[in-house]
Design a protein around this motif. Structure first.
Motif, mmCIF file in Angstrom:
data_model
loop_
_atom_site.group_PDB
_atom_site.id
_atom_site.type_symbol
_atom_site.label_atom_id
_atom_site.label_comp_id
_atom_site.label_asym_id
_atom_site.label_seq_id
_atom_site.Cartn_x
_atom_site.Cartn_y
_atom_site.Cartn_z
ATOM 1 N N GLU A 86 0.731 -1.301 -0.321
ATOM 2 C CA GLU A 86 -0.028 -0.003 0.697
ATOM 3 C C GLU A 86 0.957 1.175 -0.289
ATOM 4 O O GLU A 86 0.202 2.837 -0.568
ATOM 5 N N ASP A 87 1.907 1.410 0.793
ATOM 6 C CA ASP A 87 3.287 2.340 0.964
ATOM 7 C C ASP A 87 3.653 2.492 -0.327
ATOM 8 O O ASP A 87 4.912 2.976 0.661
ATOM 9 N N PHE A 88 4.055 1.689 -1.089
ATOM 10 C CA PHE A 88 4.843 1.992 -2.430
ATOM 11 C C PHE A 88 4.691 3.028 -3.129
ATOM 12 O O PHE A 88 3.291 3.513 -3.587
ATOM 13 N N LEU A 139 13.343 -0.455 -4.276
ATOM 14 C CA LEU A 139 12.067 -0.997 -4.317
ATOM 15 C C LEU A 139 12.186 -0.823 -2.559
ATOM 16 O O LEU A 139 10.639 -1.065 -2.813
ATOM 17 N N VAL A 140 13.039 -1.527 -1.514
ATOM 18 C CA VAL A 140 12.574 -1.323 -0.797
ATOM 19 C C VAL A 140 12.481 0.461 -0.178
ATOM 20 O O VAL A 140 11.596 0.828 0.914
ATOM 21 N N MET A 141 13.308 1.044 -0.651
ATOM 22 C CA MET A 141 13.757 2.245 0.170
ATOM 23 C C MET A 141 12.329 3.643 -0.644
ATOM 24 O O MET A 141 11.705 4.344 -0.215
ATOM 25 N N SER A 142 11.237 3.065 -1.476
ATOM 26 C CA SER A 142 10.503 3.513 -2.428
ATOM 27 C C SER A 142 8.741 3.367 -1.269
ATOM 28 O O SER A 142 7.900 3.839 -2.100
ATOM 29 N N ARG A 143 9.185 2.777 -0.802
ATOM 30 C CA ARG A 143 7.942 2.311 0.260
ATOM 31 C C ARG A 143 8.282 3.870 1.069
ATOM 32 O O ARG A 143 9.423 3.188 1.768
ATOM 33 N N LYS A 144 6.655 4.036 1.581
ATOM 34 C CA LYS A 144 7.038 4.659 3.174
ATOM 35 C C LYS A 144 6.854 4.228 4.574
ATOM 36 O O LYS A 144 5.528 4.477 5.225
ATOM 37 N N GLU A 187 21.276 -5.454 -7.197
ATOM 38 C CA GLU A 187 22.003 -5.269 -5.685
ATOM 39 C C GLU A 187 20.737 -2.945 -5.162
ATOM 40 O O GLU A 187 20.135 -2.962 -4.722
ATOM 41 N N LYS A 188 21.251 -2.417 -6.663
ATOM 42 C CA LYS A 188 20.251 -0.762 -6.716
ATOM 43 C C LYS A 188 18.915 -1.538 -7.106
ATOM 44 O O LYS A 188 18.417 -1.107 -6.336
#
Lengths: 130, 241
Positions: free
Chosen positions: B112-114, B149-154, B143-144
């Motif tokens: 939901e938070d992506f 993907l991980v940092m694009s979630r809130k 890796e990038k």
């Protein structure tokens, strides 16, 4: 502005020093509004909490002030900035003097050396102005 | 349910109480207790085999404690915690036949938070080819992509297990900056890494693990102030072989 963080001293202290340096050297002008903590932190490549701590300390000393809604500003008290400038010059002069003493130079020799460098600098400036 | 949780938001975001994890006879984590507040970037540091990955996996809900407790925003890892925790594992888990663009779509559907726009921007800046299948990307590019993907979630808690090991120094700078700019102000980021010198500027707190024990939890500036050493140097001194 350009930030240079060394690895062996507290980061917030270095941020304080470099912000003060930027103020006395005119990179930030009196009364100017500072970028947000987040932007400054990103620019310096440091943690926003650390930047926040540094700015809070500068606020305590009166060099910065904040207005609740519009952000943080450089003081417009030019006398205070002058005092800071002199204080920084004195600190640097003391470090310099200590280093000269370690090299076993007398006060006369130090004075002569400084004068020579001063003249050299003046010549270079006038040469580049021509 | 969300509203009740919101009242928790000033409490410990991550809390471990006498946390122990054993694998057979081996003790991976030995009676660890600490808590982390929201709004920090925390380095999880320690030599190989110290228990860093085990701790992160427990916070992510992939491993369960042998004894003691681990709490995320007051709850044991589960459905609620997975909604607020964004986890970067040490190994890649992406579908190798999907392209980065398809992977973004997949993540948008899943979380939901992506924020797909944020992901797209980061991919542009890091020159990730968006139309090649993941299996054709280099190790560093994969890796990038994963970190993007991980940092694009809130998320509220980011768990990054060795996030910068395989990428070049220029990309490393960009990634660290991305972490600085993209984590929400009340979120906490835990970064486990060996590349301490590269990350220590963005950390405000470190946890040192050794043989499954927590031997130091300290703010970075306190370490520098009291020891006159960088975190990297402190690490080398504490863990001298």
């Amino acid at each position: 502005m350009k930030w240079q963080i060394d690895s062996d001293r507290p980061v917030y202290k270095q941020l304080i020093e470099q912000t003060e340096q930027a103020i006395v050297s005119g990179i930030f002008s009196p009364g100017e509004r500072l970028p947000s903590v987040r932007d400054l932190a990103a620019e310096a490549g440091v943690n926003p909490n650390t930047m926040q701590r540094a700015l809070a300390e500068l606020e305590r000393s009166g060099i910065l002030y904040s207005q609740r809604t519009s952000g943080r500003f450089i003081t417009d008290d030019e006398e205070m900035i002058d005092k800071l400038r002199y204080q920084k010059a004195e600190e640097d002069a003391r470090t310099f003097f200590d280093n000269m003493k370690k090299l076993d130079l007398s006060a006369d020799e130090i004075a002569r050396l400084l004068r020579a460098i001063f003249e050299e600098d003046k010549d270079e400036k006038s040469a580049s102005n021509e | 349910m969300r509203r009740v949780r919101a009242m928790n938001s000033t409490a410990d975001l991550l809390k471990c109480e006498d946390l122990t994890k054993k694998f057979g006879k081996d003790t991976a984590l030995d009676n660890i207790s600490f808590s982390l507040d929201p709004g920090h970037i925390v380095g999880l540091l320690g030599p190989n085999g110290a228990g860093k990955t085990t701790l992160i996996k427990m916070a992510a809900g992939l491993l369960t404690p042998t004894s003691g407790a681990i709490l995320i925003d007051g709850d044991a890892p589960g459905v609620y915690s997975k909604g607020i925790v964004s986890y970067l594992p040490e190994r890649t888990y992406l579908n190798e036949s999907m392209t980065p663009d398809q992977t973004i779509k997949f993540f948008s559907d899943f979380y939901e938070d992506f924020d797909p726009e944020r992901a797209g921007e980061m991919m542009e800046s890091l020159n990730v080819n968006r139309t090649k299948p993941v299996k054709n990307l280099s190790k560093g590019t994969k890796e990038k992509l994963q970190l993007i993907l991980v940092m694009s979630r809130k998320a509220r808690l980011y768990l990054l297990d060795e996030p910068i090991g395989g990428v070049d120094p220029a990309a490393r700078d960009y990634i660290l900056n991305t972490i600085l700019q993209n984590y929400e102000e009340d979120a906490t980021v835990i970064i486990s890494t060996h590349l301490i010198a590269d990350v220590e500027q963005i950390l405000d707190e470190v946890l040192f693990l050794q043989d499954g024990k927590l031997i130091l939890q300290e703010s970075v500036d306190t370490i520098r102030e009291e020891r006159g050493l960088s975190v990297d140097e402190t690490f080398r001194e504490v863990f001298r072989c």
